[in-house]
Motif scaffolding. Structure first.
Motif, PDB file in Angstrom:
ATOM      1  N   ALA A  58     -15.216  -1.073   1.158  1.00  0.00           N
ATOM      2  CA  ALA A  58     -14.459  -1.162   0.023  1.00  0.00           C
ATOM      3  C   ALA A  58     -15.390  -0.671  -1.072  1.00  0.00           C
ATOM      4  N   GLY A  96      -8.298   9.700   3.867  1.00  0.00           N
ATOM      5  CA  GLY A  96      -8.996   8.777   3.038  1.00  0.00           C
ATOM      6  C   GLY A  96      -9.386   9.351   1.872  1.00  0.00           C
ATOM      7  N   TYR A 113       0.901  -1.249   0.006  1.00  0.00           N
ATOM      8  CA  TYR A 113       0.093   0.031  -0.078  1.00  0.00           C
ATOM      9  C   TYR A 113       0.776   1.356   0.011  1.00  0.00           C
ATOM     10  N   ASP A 142      -3.812   4.567   4.811  1.00  0.00           N
ATOM     11  CA  ASP A 142      -4.061   5.622   5.619  1.00  0.00           C
ATOM     12  C   ASP A 142      -3.857   5.716   7.177  1.00  0.00           C
ATOM     13  N   SER A 184      -8.593   3.594   3.776  1.00  0.00           N
ATOM     14  CA  SER A 184      -7.977   2.375   3.029  1.00  0.00           C
ATOM     15  C   SER A 184      -6.805   1.953   4.144  1.00  0.00           C
ATOM     16  N   TYR A 224     -13.803   7.152   3.395  1.00  0.00           N
ATOM     17  CA  TYR A 224     -13.267   5.657   3.388  1.00  0.00           C
ATOM     18  C   TYR A 224     -11.930   5.737   3.600  1.00  0.00           C
TER      19      TYR A 224
END
Length: 281
Positions: free
Chosen positions: A165, A89, A43, A139, A136, A134
């Motif tokens: 998601a 996010g 990520y 983050d 992920s 949101y």
């Protein structure tokens, strides 16, 4: 229905979340280093922002996941009339609440009453404003105050623990109103507002700065906790909660108490950045 969506209905959500809760706190060095290293690589986590930049120095995966940032890594917009993003996010959706209904994704919506757990609590937000953010795995997972407020009540609403998601948000009806969540009611200078911490599959643990770990345990019925008279006031930009793993934050404001910017879906935001404007005193 795609296989990924079908799987969401078939998974033993709470059992998996309990396993993940334990696994992310296991201090066995090869295990926790493997998990942390995998997330950092896959990520592209920016560890230069962290107060502890060495990812393998953390006691376990959850300590890494809820890592504190350097004091200068996030700044609040200096204008006190600016409504702040509470989280790092991406904007899932934001805009007007229409006759009590909140837009989720194309072809999907849900009601404020469903989200908050009852009709009376939702009444002030019937034609208000909302923002859904949101988080992920890459983050920062601490949630901050979008404006100053005094905590009035929290409501632990039981539910499923579907993924949040984008693929799931587009396909699973009323997903935010069906997942386990913690609803935090605040009173601000211009009126009430709500911060909702929505759990998700494998990432359904929530802690607050006033109560510590709140979820788990998972609820079988709606649980309310009043903070009236306890004078728990959190300033704009102050840390208020964290996800032990990740998920989604939803903000609700009554009509006339906040004007949100027209940020598009999937727009990246960071803690302290502008989401909109508050009324000028």
């Amino acid at each position: 229905m795609t296989f990924n969506v079908l799987l969401q209905y078939m998974l033993p959500h709470r059992a998996l979340s309990r396993v993940v809760y334990w696994a992310t706190r296991w201090t066995f060095k090869p295990w926790k280093d493997f998990l942390i290293g995998t997330v950092v690589r896959n990520y592209q986590v920016n560890m230069a922002e962290a107060a502890q930049p060495d990812p393998l120095a953390y006691q376990h995966f959850n300590a890494f996941f809820t890592r504190k940032l350097r004091a200068d890594a996030r700044r609040a917009d200096a204008d006190p009339g600016i409504l702040l993003s509470p989280a790092d996010g991406k904007i899932s959706q934001m805009g007007k609440i229409v006759d009590g209904r909140i837009f989720q994704a194309k072809g999907q919506d849900y009601t404020a009453a469903e989200l908050l757990g009852d009709e009376a609590s939702a009444a002030p937000y019937r034609n208000g404003r909302f923002a859904t953010i949101y988080l992920s795995p890459r983050d920062y997972h601490r949630v901050h105050m979008p404006l100053s407020g005094t905590l009035r009540e929290t409501v632990h609403v039981p539910g499923r623990i579907f993924s949040v998601a984008p693929f799931a948000v587009e396909a699973i009806p009323r997903v935010f109103a069906r997942n386990e969540r913690l609803v935090c009611h605040f009173d601000g200078e211009h009126g009430p507002f709500v911060v909702v911490m929505v759990g998700a599959v494998l990432v359904s643990s929530v802690a607050t700065v006033w109560d510590g770990l709140v979820i788990p345990p998972y609820a079988s019925s709606i649980g309310r906790k009043s903070f009236t008279g306890q004078n728990i006031t959190l300033e704009r930009f102050a840390e208020m909660a964290r996800f032990n793993m990740g998920s989604t934050v939803i903000l609700l404001f009554p009509d006339g108490t906040a004007e949100l910017d027209a940020l598009p879906s999937q727009q990246s935001v960071r803690v302290g950045e502008r989401l909109g404007l508050l009324p000028r005193s």
